[in-house]
Every structure is written in C-alpha cells, then in structure tokens.
Write a protein that holds these residues in place. Sequence first.
Motif, short mmCIF file in Angstrom:
data_model
loop_
_atom_site.label_atom_id
_atom_site.label_comp_id
_atom_site.label_asym_id
_atom_site.label_seq_id
_atom_site.Cartn_x
_atom_site.Cartn_y
_atom_site.Cartn_z
N ALA A 181 0.80 -1.23 0.00
CA ALA A 181 0.00 0.00 0.00
C ALA A 181 0.83 1.28 0.00
O ALA A 181 0.29 2.36 0.17
CB ALA A 181 -0.97 0.02 1.18
N SER A 383 1.37 9.90 -2.53
CA SER A 383 0.39 10.17 -1.48
C SER A 383 0.46 11.63 -1.08
O SER A 383 1.54 12.20 -0.94
CB SER A 383 0.68 9.29 -0.25
OG SER A 383 0.41 7.95 -0.51
N SER A 388 -7.13 11.77 -4.43
CA SER A 388 -8.42 11.39 -3.84
C SER A 388 -9.30 12.61 -3.60
O SER A 388 -10.53 12.55 -3.78
CB SER A 388 -8.19 10.63 -2.53
OG SER A 388 -7.54 9.40 -2.76
N GLN A 432 -11.51 2.75 -1.72
CA GLN A 432 -10.34 1.88 -1.57
C GLN A 432 -10.59 0.71 -0.64
O GLN A 432 -10.24 -0.42 -0.96
CB GLN A 432 -9.16 2.71 -1.03
CG GLN A 432 -7.90 1.89 -0.76
CD GLN A 432 -6.74 2.76 -0.34
OE1 GLN A 432 -6.84 3.98 -0.29
NE2 GLN A 432 -5.61 2.15 -0.04
N ASP A 433 -11.17 0.97 0.51
CA ASP A 433 -11.35 -0.07 1.53
C ASP A 433 -12.79 -0.57 1.48
O ASP A 433 -13.69 0.08 2.01
CB ASP A 433 -11.03 0.50 2.92
CG ASP A 433 -11.26 -0.53 4.03
OD1 ASP A 433 -11.49 -1.71 3.71
OD2 ASP A 433 -11.19 -0.14 5.21
N GLN A 494 -15.26 -5.99 -2.59
CA GLN A 494 -15.08 -4.95 -3.60
C GLN A 494 -16.14 -5.07 -4.69
O GLN A 494 -16.61 -4.06 -5.23
CB GLN A 494 -13.67 -5.04 -4.19
CG GLN A 494 -13.22 -3.78 -4.91
CD GLN A 494 -13.22 -2.55 -4.03
OE1 GLN A 494 -14.29 -1.97 -3.76
NE2 GLN A 494 -12.06 -2.13 -3.58
N ASP A 512 -11.24 4.80 -6.47
CA ASP A 512 -10.14 5.30 -5.64
C ASP A 512 -9.39 4.12 -5.04
O ASP A 512 -9.81 3.53 -4.05
CB ASP A 512 -10.68 6.21 -4.53
CG ASP A 512 -9.57 6.94 -3.78
OD1 ASP A 512 -8.39 6.71 -4.10
OD2 ASP A 512 -9.87 7.72 -2.88
N GLU A 513 -8.27 3.74 -5.65
CA GLU A 513 -7.43 2.62 -5.19
C GLU A 513 -8.26 1.35 -4.95
O GLU A 513 -8.22 0.77 -3.85
CB GLU A 513 -6.68 3.00 -3.91
CG GLU A 513 -5.74 4.17 -4.04
CD GLU A 513 -4.34 3.76 -4.50
OE1 GLU A 513 -4.19 2.62 -4.97
OE2 GLU A 513 -3.44 4.59 -4.40
N PRO A 514 -9.02 0.86 -5.92
CA PRO A 514 -9.94 -0.25 -5.67
C PRO A 514 -9.26 -1.60 -5.50
O PRO A 514 -9.90 -2.55 -5.06
CB PRO A 514 -10.84 -0.25 -6.90
CG PRO A 514 -9.97 0.28 -7.99
CD PRO A 514 -9.11 1.32 -7.33
N SER A 516 -5.77 -1.94 -4.27
CA SER A 516 -4.45 -1.80 -3.64
C SER A 516 -4.20 -2.82 -2.55
O SER A 516 -3.05 -3.19 -2.29
CB SER A 516 -4.31 -0.38 -3.05
OG SER A 516 -5.25 -0.18 -2.02
N SER A 545 -4.66 4.88 -8.71
CA SER A 545 -3.88 3.78 -8.13
C SER A 545 -2.44 4.24 -7.92
O SER A 545 -1.93 5.08 -8.67
CB SER A 545 -3.89 2.55 -9.05
OG SER A 545 -3.10 1.51 -8.50
#
Length: 594
Positions: A181, A383, A388, A432-433, A494, A512-514, A516, A545
């Motif tokens: 990550a 980052s 995002s 993402q999460d 997901q 958004d970072e699906p 990672s 990503s």
Amino acid sequence: MALLEVKNLSVSFPTADGTLHVVRDVSFSVEAGDFFGIVGESGSGKSVLVQAILGLVPGAKLSGQALFNGRDLIGLPAEELRRIRGAKISMIFQDPLSSLHPQYTVGQQLVEAITTHQKVPKSEARSRAISMMRKVGIKDAERRADSYPHQFSGGMRQRIMIAMALLLQPELIIADEPTTALDSTVQAQILDLLSSMQRELNTTVIMISHDLSVVSRVASQMMVLYAGTCMELGAADEVFTSPSHPYTARLLAATPSVHNTEHRLRPIDGSLPSLLAPPTGCAFAPRCELADERCRGTLPPLEEHRSGRLAACFHPDTELAAPEPVIARSAGQQEGAPPIISAQGIKLSFSAGSWPHKRQVNVLKGVDLQLFEGETLGLVGESGCGKSTLVRVIAGLLQPQEGSVLVEGQELGAPNTESWKQARHLVQMVFQDPFGSLNPKRRVGSIIADPFMIHTDLRGEQLKSRVRELMDLVGLNPEHYNRFPSEFSGGQRQRIGIARALALKPKVVLFDEPVSALDVSVQAQILNLISDLQRELGLSYIFISHDLSVVRHISDRVAVMDRGQIIELAGAQQLYENPQTDFTKTLLAASARS
C-alpha cells in the motif's frame, strides 16, 4: 552451515471445528548475507511460518526444526526466545502505525529497544537511536526523535521500523509485507534501503510479499508457498522469468505489467483448499489446468528439476495455455465530442494544525481535467498530491472554494442540492477499503439496495430482483443476498461496492485505489470485471492507483499529479514510453525498481 535452516516445519492450530493445518512440512535454508523472498497469496501461511520460528504464535502446535546458527528455535523456553528476538533476529511488520505505540515518541521506543537487551545509559541509547534514524534516511533526526508515530508519513514510519530492527545489529531481519500500500516511489525507497542495509551491514533479510515482481527485484533466493506447502524454490530471477510450478506461472499471469498490456489478466480460478482437511495430493490440483489423477491422489515431492531449482510438481516446466488478447476498449475521446466530465480551475484548501499554529494547506491548486465518454482516465501521483481529494470534488462529496465541475454540461451544485442529487444518477464512486465503506451490521442486499431506496420508488420484490441482478452482474452469488459483509472475502466485498455503484446505471464511475489491498489473483479478477463492465455498459472511468502497472493496464489516458496540480497528461502508451516531466520519469523509474 546456513544461518537459518528450516527442516520439515509444520504449524497447526486446534479449533472448535478441528485442527487447522496452516504450514505443512516446509523446508528451506537461508545463507548468511542472503536476501531471501517468500511469496504467495493471502492465507498461504507466509506470516505464520516466520512467526512460528520466532515463537510468536501462541497456542500453535509445532513440529520440525528451525536451526539458527545450529541452534533449534522450536521449543526454546520463552525467556531464551525473548533474548534472541531483537538482538539476533528482528522483525519488520506490515503496518508500522499499529506496531508503534501512539503515546510514546519514536525516540523513546527506539531507546527502549536498546535498553531492553543492553545495559547502557539512556543518553548513549538515544545517541545510537538518532544515528540509526539518520542512517535510514530520516532528516533532522535529533528533532524528529521527539515526534510521535502519527506525525510521520507511511514511508517514514516504515523507516522507523527498519531503524528499530537494525539498532542491535541483528544477524537476521524478517520483513513482513514492508511495502504493501505504499506509493511506487516510497516503495522503491524502502526496497533500496533494505538492500543497502543488507549490503553495508552484511545483514541477512527474509522478506514476505504477495507480489512476485517486488521480491524478484531485491531477493537472491525465493520460495513460493501455497496452502502452507512449498511449491517452488530457487534463484529469484529464474523463478520470476521462467517458473517451474504452474502456481508460480499463474501468479505471474495475474500480475499487470508496465511493459505488456496486450493480454488479458489471468486470475486463478477457485480458492485455497480448506486447511481443516488438506488434500492428500497436490494442494494446487483443484485450480490447476495441468492436474491429473496422480496430482489429485499423491503429494508431489519437492525435487530438483533444473540446476538449483526445486518444484513440488509432477508436470514441471510445462507451458500453460496462452492468455487471451485484450479486447479493445472504446477509443475514448472522439473528434469534437464534448467531455462527459469537465473540472475547471478547481481550488481547495484545508485547515491544518491548531491555534496558534493553525494554517491553510492548499490541496488543489487550479486543476483542469476532462473525461470523455467510454474512456478510462488513470490518475497517478504520490500520497498527499491531491488525487483522492480531486475525485471527491468530481463526485460532489467535497465543494471547491474556486472552480466548477460540469457533468454532461450541467454544473454540479453543492452537496444536498437538487443538481447534486441528480448527478448521483450519472456519477458514482468505489472506495479503496471495501470493508470500511460497507456497514458491517447490514446485509449486503440492503446495502446494494440503498441507492434505489434513496433515489427511486422501487420497492418489494422488484427491488430484490434488481439487487440480485446486480449481484449476478458483478460475479456474486445472488443467493448470498442476506449475508453480512464479514462473510465475504476482500475481492467479493469490492464487488459489492461496484454493484452498489452501478445501481442507478451511472455513466461515470470513480475508482479510488480499488485493488491496492488485494492479492494479485483477486486484483486480476476485479480489473477484468471493471474492463468487462465498461465494455458492456459503456461506462467512463477515472481510476486512481499507486501501482503504475495497474494504471497502464487499464487506462486510455493517464494524468500525473504533483502537489495539487496536474503536471502531465497523455495517452497511456505515450506517457509510459516517452514521459515529458522529470517527476513522471522519477515515478516510472521507481515503479520499474519496485
């Protein structure tokens, strides 16, 4: 004599349902000064294997040997193991924030690591701690030693963990997913740091990862684990370029590549076998296209098939079927066609700190961005660069101080205005999460039904029927309508998020970072699903990503962000083959190294 020699190590856990056989008869050796990699999917037993060697799996039943400098660590009294941990063998854990105590400064924690094992004055321990912080690349180390873990970035916290592991100059360091990550540039820095520490201090490193490409860059030797069993063992560069075992080959086929985007990713069908009742034959046989009756009934021995290469397979070195070519996506931007999304002059700042040091941080500094019908626009950058935040503005979840977002030519209003509600039918977001974005107390059927309940009059059996159709569309079993999110795997969760995003038949989906946090095989499934849905439903995507290989695989165009601005935007192939800015060149070079 090898520094660490593991012989026929097995680890099992008694449970209410029976004995869980997590590691089964694993043998390998690590020479002094080696960089040894252990790879495999989640649940393959990687972390349990190394933690068992260090006595960090309470309640486990262990058999076999783990000889460290000729001394068997298995069965050693707890007090003796504590003296070895830290002083002789150190461990770097995956999540540094949860491994560092939030209420103590990093300097205090580094000093404690020294004074626990050595009787030295705290002043001397602090001096050594600061010196090691400098060695691992932390600037202004004397001042930063008095900072708390949350005041460091993810990459800096990982450097602190590496400093802690190196403080007592151990002979062996075990790094458990140390780069998961992290951005490609930070990931490359951490890998370079581990490699340089290994060379300069002659430290032996064992690194665990689910990513073969990461391990192959730094490791000299590599072991591939599956369902607690060693599948392949040998020189890392050879295992990566010409795998002997079908499982290794399938892991590589599921991994996106910056250099080869001509073929569709090949996820590994099926799932890991039950560790409560491990198969009598090859554990990978149920998922292997080469498996025959002998594979299913007899456990293949780990044997040398090439010079220095071991594989537990009856069909080593057999070439698998060629992957399918990628089905061409929409060309995206068409001559004279208006954009479906247009962001113009987006500026946004947040307040940071507290009085009297409160200040404004400019997150977005006049961003212009267009998305055209049917295309995938990749968004990359380090980052904190504003990726995002930008997609949240485009989704209408944040309102910019300046600038506007046009959706099909209509300006997106402030949240909860009528224009914003109408935009929900056109623009949706996948986060993402997946577990963090799903209510754990609600059943997935009601979660996916939320958009219908909020924006439509659909109710009753019609609503249930539509939800089941969505579940089937994204590859979920409609019969699992009444299950809770915790009863699904990460990849399935997901898919739930994607199903919810598609409920109102949007034209644009923001990702958004699906993928990672997903294993390479599950990641391949989700990436293939995203591409299939785009082709079938005519969707347009913005895809964030930190993995540039993933972005290259899925995108038509790529925008590069740095410090709140888009500094480069071009077709994916053009940008990857001929980057124009120094920052993009650095980003791509870091991705190639990591």
